[in-house]
Structures are given as structure tokens and as C-alpha cells.
Design a protein around this motif. Structure first.
Motif: not given
Length: 165
Positions: A30-31, A92, A94-96, A98
């Protein structure tokens, strides 16, 4: 599957005390997140050998608890590991988010990255730092990084073995 990768910043003359700088890169479905800054040279980074015990011990404690949150923090970088009641481990920055995966998948990825980095650089640490701390007996002693990393790796490996059985 998440991927973790530690790197050493080039051009550091002395790695003998373990207070060297590097980066941590994390990529997932996701990131991604990195300790690198947007500067051309990637910025100061993290003191990898100093933070490795924190990462391994914190993640190991979370796994033994079976549920909860572990925040891995350094002055320039942070990751959050959250293990829910259904056995899903979310990483994650911060607010992302991963990645979300089974704990075994995440720990395998972390362990592989730690082993790759320490196999390459840990033997270069041959001296204590110039920094001091109080020993268990109350004596002032220089901080030695290598035994801390080795002990944290052994504790993490024991946690992994305990979870398998």
C-alpha cells in the motif's frame, strides 16, 4: 509482502564504534517509507546500529503480547506496528499504511533485512563509543554497540523460535 532494507551512508570514515549513519527503507503493498530526506544526499539518516535493538526488542515484545501497538521512533523516522486481535500486523508511517500482513511475514522481512545488514557491517564494529553509561554494578563504562545488537538479535531469534513452537 513488506520489504525492509537497511543501507549505510557512503563516505563514513570510521565505523569502528558503530555510531554510523544509514537509512531504512520500507516498501509494502500500500505504500512506502524511508528515513531519507528530500535532500540530494538523502539527509542525515538514522544511526542504524543504535536503533536496531529498539526495533527488534519492540517488535519482539509486540509479538509475545499477541496484540497491541509498537511505535518505532528515531528523531528523523518512525514506523508504527499494530497487531490486531485477528492476527493482522499493520505497518504504517505517519498516517499512511504501508502494508498489512501476517506477523510471520513481517518478522521474516525484518529479520532478513537485519541479517543482511549485520552480516555486512557488524564485524566492522571493534571499539566502544566515546559515550558512557552506568553499568549494573554502578560503574561508569563506555557504551559498546556491538554486544547490544548481538543480544537484541538473539532475543528476537528466541522470540521467533518460541512463536513457532
Amino acid at each position: 509482502m513488506p520489504e525492509f532494507h537497511f543501507t549505510m551512508i557512503d563516505g563514513q570514515d570510521d565505523v569502528k564504534d558503530g555510531l554510523t549513519f544509514g537509512h531504512l527503507e520500507v516498501r509494502g503493498s500500500n505504500g512506502q517509507a524511508s528515513s531519507r530526506s528530500r535532500d540530494e544526499d538523502g539527509g542525515l539518516g538514522i544511526q542504524v546500529f543504535v536503533v536496531l535493538p529498539d526495533l527488534l526488542d519492540g517488535l519482539g515484545t509486540l509479538l509475545r503480547r499477541g496484540r497491541g501497538t509498537f511505535n518505532f521512533t528515531d528523531p528523523v523516522f518512525s514506523l508504527k506496528f499494530k497487531l490486531d486481535k485477528h492476527g493482522k500486523l499493520t505497518i504504517s508511517h505517519r498516517r499512511t499504511v504501508i502494508d498489512e500482513a501476517a506477523p510471520e511475514v513481517v518478522t521474516k522481512a525484518v529479520w532478513a533485512a537485519v541479517q543482511e545488514f549485520t552480516d555486512r557491517y557488524l564485524d566492522h564494529i571493534t571499539e566502544a563509543t566515546d559515550f558512557t553509561e552506568l553499568s549494573d554494578s554502578g560503574e561508569i563504562q563506555n557504551i559498546t554497540i556491538r554486544p547490544r545488537v548481538e543480544a537484541a538479535m538473539a532475543r528476537f531469534q528466541n522470540t521467533l523460535n518460541d512463536l513457532k513452537s
